[in-house]
Design a protein around this motif. Structure first.
Motif, short mmCIF file in Angstrom:
data_model
loop_
_atom_site.label_atom_id
_atom_site.label_comp_id
_atom_site.label_asym_id
_atom_site.label_seq_id
_atom_site.Cartn_x
_atom_site.Cartn_y
_atom_site.Cartn_z
N GLU A 1 26.27 13.87 -8.18
CA GLU A 1 27.09 14.89 -8.02
C GLU A 1 26.50 15.92 -7.26
O GLU A 1 25.21 15.98 -7.22
N HIS B 1 20.97 12.68 2.39
CA HIS B 1 20.99 12.37 1.05
C HIS B 1 22.44 11.95 0.82
O HIS B 1 23.34 12.52 1.17
N PHE C 1 21.53 18.68 -6.53
CA PHE C 1 22.34 17.16 -6.62
C PHE C 1 21.96 16.99 -8.17
O PHE C 1 21.00 17.72 -8.65
N TRP C 2 22.81 16.24 -8.73
CA TRP C 2 22.61 15.92 -10.44
C TRP C 2 22.85 14.47 -10.39
O TRP C 2 23.78 13.89 -10.00
N TRP D 1 23.09 12.26 -18.36
CA TRP D 1 22.59 13.01 -17.06
C TRP D 1 21.05 12.98 -17.36
O TRP D 1 20.35 13.10 -18.06
N TYR E 1 31.04 25.03 -11.91
CA TYR E 1 30.40 24.47 -12.90
C TYR E 1 30.08 23.14 -12.44
O TYR E 1 30.82 22.22 -11.85
N PHE E 2 28.83 22.62 -12.68
CA PHE E 2 28.37 21.36 -12.19
C PHE E 2 27.81 20.68 -13.25
O PHE E 2 27.42 20.82 -14.24
N ALA E 3 27.77 19.10 -13.22
CA ALA E 3 27.27 17.99 -13.87
C ALA E 3 27.51 18.44 -15.41
O ALA E 3 28.58 18.45 -15.59
N LYS E 4 26.49 18.38 -16.33
CA LYS E 4 26.86 18.31 -17.67
C LYS E 4 27.67 19.54 -18.06
O LYS E 4 28.46 19.66 -19.09
N ARG F 1 29.75 21.13 -16.40
CA ARG F 1 31.16 20.95 -15.82
C ARG F 1 31.93 20.04 -16.89
O ARG F 1 32.99 20.29 -17.41
N ALA G 1 23.63 30.38 -9.63
CA ALA G 1 23.59 30.75 -8.11
C ALA G 1 24.73 31.81 -7.61
O ALA G 1 25.79 31.33 -7.86
N VAL H 1 20.14 31.08 -5.88
CA VAL H 1 19.83 30.93 -7.32
C VAL H 1 19.19 32.45 -7.65
O VAL H 1 18.37 32.82 -6.89
N PHE I 1 24.63 25.82 -13.41
CA PHE I 1 24.67 24.54 -13.30
C PHE I 1 23.26 24.26 -14.11
O PHE I 1 22.30 24.87 -14.19
N PRO J 1 19.48 22.03 -14.55
CA PRO J 1 18.38 21.88 -13.65
C PRO J 1 18.74 20.65 -12.83
O PRO J 1 19.27 19.70 -13.23
N VAL J 2 18.38 20.68 -11.61
CA VAL J 2 18.76 19.90 -10.55
C VAL J 2 17.90 18.67 -10.58
O VAL J 2 16.82 18.78 -10.94
N THR J 3 18.49 17.38 -9.94
CA THR J 3 17.84 16.14 -10.09
C THR J 3 18.00 15.62 -8.74
O THR J 3 18.30 14.36 -8.74
N GLY J 4 17.85 16.18 -7.62
CA GLY J 4 17.98 15.75 -6.25
C GLY J 4 16.92 14.85 -5.98
O GLY J 4 15.95 14.50 -6.70
N GLY J 5 16.92 13.89 -4.72
CA GLY J 5 15.95 13.31 -4.05
C GLY J 5 16.01 11.73 -4.77
O GLY J 5 16.64 11.60 -5.47
#
Lengths: 138, 82
Positions: free
Chosen positions: A50, A80, A121-122, A133, B5-8, B10, B55, B60, B76, B78-82
């Motif tokens: 997401e 990405h 991104f999550w 998650w 709201y995002f991820a958990k 949300r 943000a 942020v 949101f 903590p992010v987990t990109g990449g």
């Protein structure tokens, strides 16, 4: 040249590499690809990604610009993916090219490290039994 | 104020965005979180582990950030990109 893409469709790595190889001045191109891996104790069915569209685009752009400022890059491509991915699917592709290898390597590492902790991104891991998650790792 | 709201977070709040009329005394991001947690237990649950980021217009910010010129606030994990 900076190119940023956030997409759900699969990555075409050879197409992206072709763009880079057309530049005569570049002696070095570094490619980093991050992919979906299986879990240690369970079987991963899908990985859902997401993201926050407006902010993600801004952060990826800023990261590429900062890399440009700090290292002598000629090109920087960051792609990405989001949506539902399977084991082995590429998640992120970072290509940095420069006249010399050290700068291409350093810029590439800087970009992926920065994205890990700053790009909105999550990831959610879906297994047979549950969904989790992913929490941030160093 | 538009809230995203995002991820958990949300999932716990059970909505991805909403528009809330904020009282006059809500000046900072910290005030906003306090207001939301007092408004309903659902927000209290979402923010209980204090492991979230805020943000304002895609930047942020800290909990003492003044929100009067902000159009959109995203909350949101903590992010987990990449």
């Amino acid at each position: 040249m900076i190119e940023i893409k956030i997409q759900s469709k699969a990555l075409n790595i050879s197409n992206e590499m072709k763009k880079i190889s057309k530049l005569n001045a570049d002696g070095a191109t570094v490619t980093f690809m991050g992919s979906v891996r299986d879990l240690e104790y369970e079987n991963l069915e899908t990985l859902e990604i997401e993201y926050f569209p407006k902010m993600a685009k801004k952060v990826l752009n800023k990261t590429a610009k900062d890399a440009y400022k700090n290292w002598n890059l000629s090109r920087c491509i960051i792609i990405h993916r989001y949506g539902k991915l399977k084991i082995g699917d590429p998640i992120v592709l970072i290509i940095t090219s420069s006249p010399h290898r050290k700068e291409a390597f350093r810029a590439n590492e800087y970009i992926i490290d920065f994205l890990k902790t700053n790009a909105p991104f999550w990831k959610k891991e879906n297994t047979e039994k549950k969904s989790y998650w992913v929490s941030q790792k160093n | 104020m538009k809230l995203l709201y995002f991820a958990k977070i949300r999932e716990v709040i059970n909505k991805s965005e909403e528009i809330l009329e904020l009282p006059q005394n809500i000046n900072t991001t910290g005030d906003l979180i306090k207001f939301l947690t007092e408004l309903d237990d659902i927000y209290k649950n979402a923010f209980s582990d204090k492991n979230f980021f805020i943000a304002c217009d895609e930047e942020v910010v800290e909990m003492d950030f003044l929100i009067k010129d902000t159009k959109e606030i995203a909350i949101f994990p903590p992010v987990t990109g990449g």
